[in-house]
Design a protein around this motif. Sequence first.
Motif, short mmCIF file in Angstrom:
data_model
loop_
_atom_site.label_atom_id
_atom_site.label_comp_id
_atom_site.label_asym_id
_atom_site.label_seq_id
_atom_site.Cartn_x
_atom_site.Cartn_y
_atom_site.Cartn_z
N ASP A 1 -8.43 7.01 -10.71
CA ASP A 1 -7.62 5.80 -10.65
C ASP A 1 -6.29 6.00 -9.93
O ASP A 1 -5.24 5.67 -10.45
N PRO A 2 -6.28 6.51 -8.71
CA PRO A 2 -5.00 6.82 -8.06
C PRO A 2 -4.14 5.61 -7.79
O PRO A 2 -2.92 5.66 -7.92
N ALA B 1 -2.39 3.03 2.24
CA ALA B 1 -1.82 3.15 0.89
C ALA B 1 -1.95 4.57 0.35
O ALA B 1 -1.04 5.07 -0.32
N LEU B 2 -3.06 5.23 0.61
CA LEU B 2 -3.21 6.60 0.12
C LEU B 2 -2.29 7.55 0.86
O LEU B 2 -1.67 8.43 0.25
N MET C 1 -7.41 11.10 3.78
CA MET C 1 -7.37 12.53 3.49
C MET C 1 -7.60 13.36 4.74
O MET C 1 -6.98 14.40 4.94
N GLY C 2 -8.47 12.86 5.62
CA GLY C 2 -8.70 13.57 6.87
C GLY C 2 -7.44 13.63 7.72
O GLY C 2 -7.12 14.67 8.30
N LYS C 3 -6.71 12.53 7.79
CA LYS C 3 -5.49 12.50 8.58
C LYS C 3 -4.40 13.37 7.97
O LYS C 3 -3.63 14.02 8.69
N ILE C 4 -4.32 13.40 6.63
CA ILE C 4 -3.32 14.24 5.97
C ILE C 4 -3.62 15.71 6.22
O ILE C 4 -2.72 16.51 6.54
N GLY D 1 1.05 6.77 -0.66
CA GLY D 1 1.23 6.94 -2.09
C GLY D 1 0.86 8.28 -2.68
O GLY D 1 1.23 8.56 -3.83
N LEU D 2 0.15 9.12 -1.94
CA LEU D 2 -0.29 10.40 -2.50
C LEU D 2 0.86 11.21 -3.09
O LEU D 2 0.77 11.68 -4.22
N PRO D 3 1.98 11.40 -2.39
CA PRO D 3 3.07 12.20 -2.98
C PRO D 3 3.65 11.58 -4.25
O PRO D 3 4.06 12.30 -5.16
#
Length: 473
Positions: free
Chosen positions: A233-234, A42-43, A293-296, A46-48
């Motif tokens: 709260d992302p 999901a992160l 975050m590590g993968k991104i 959904g980050l962008p």
Amino acid sequence: MTSKAWAFGSVILSLTLLTSTELSFAKDQASAKETRKISEEALIYGLPLVMNYAVFYDYFVNKGGSAFKAPPNQLYNTARVYTPADTTIVTPNSDTPYSFVAMDLRAEPFVVCNPQIEKSRYFSVQLVDFYTFNFGYMGSRASGNDPKCAMITGPEWKGTKPDGIDKVFQSGTDFAFALIRTQLFNSSDLENVKKIQSGYRAETLSAFLNQPTPPAAPPMDWPKIDKDTAKADPFAYLNFVLGLAPPVGPASVEIPMRDRFAKIGIEAGKPFDATVLSPSQKSAIELGMKSAMGKIKEKIANLGSEENGWRVAMHGFGDRAAYNGDYALRSAAALAGIYGNDAVEALYPILARTSDRKAPDTSANKYTLTFPAGQLPPANAFWSVTMYDAKTQLLIDNPINRYLVNSPMLPEMKKNADGSLTIYIQKDAPASDRASNWLPAPNGPAYIVMRIYWPKEAAMDGKWKPPVVQLVK
């Protein structure tokens, strides 16, 4: 460009600050192991979307904020280039004054028109949806410099192209925006740019056709977002944005993925509440986000191919089809420079390593970048090399207010005896005979981005490569 949403790496430390709201999980509530996997997915996905919403809020919603431009459906022209004072979006270009319009497509389509622009001046209209997909272009490359009008529709609009419209673009989300870049040749050219900007038109379809306005869409309740609330709260923000991005049309491929997200409370239009999670599930979400975050970041480090120390990505930005389900690439592109153009519109070599095979650090080092005679970046429009602070990816203050070196500056720059061009990359001013070629740098790690607008085939097929940045010993 990259949003200041940004520091999501620290979001995993703030998860317990999530606000308390009512939330019902699916009956088959996810196990801790599955929760971790879904949180990661999901992160990455959904980050962008959350980053984009942070920019949208600053520019088009938060009227009391210093970055506010204009409310939705109203064009705003920035009659200057970006400087270190502009911090909502990082890695902004400082070549072209921007014009912006956020489009509310719920009630009716929107129309964007450009005036006649001289053939020698580059401009582009980049259309971006809430997924951060580039779903359309107007401009020098895409449609030419003659007057044109495009209609932008929402994802569920059905109809026919009216008279006076040259092309129709369909957004994947109910809100979208247009970024208009207008080339500035030099400081004395600014009044010409202002005149062009005054000729851009952005209005609803009913206004364009001089017809009655349809019933307005319901007013929006935009949740406040800033750096701290985004960290805390992302997924709540993701739930909100998903409500503006219905899984219809091409987006219907996301339905199975969104069903998985719902198992841990990530669902369009729903609140998100970590207080109903068990300690093991909270821990699983934290671990999933950390892994994401590590993968991104790993994806960013390996974007495209490395050419003489520069990372050159041909597929970093684009539409849904271009990403082809690679959500990690979409997140990497957003963190590296959100709202980047398709490669055919602009190519972005990013300096990864200098001649000593290390990342550039101008606190104690000086560097040179030399383009051999006849081997400047091959652009149909223009090229630039822009300096940022690597810690923030923002433009840096410097005594001469120079944030880049670009091709319009060539007449004032000094060439070497053999016809080559050397740019001096350092924090302190060089000798006076090199001052015209100085690219001021930060007192620390540097983030250097080359831009090739409307790149020629030699840049696209790799026959031309950016030269090595040399450490001065």
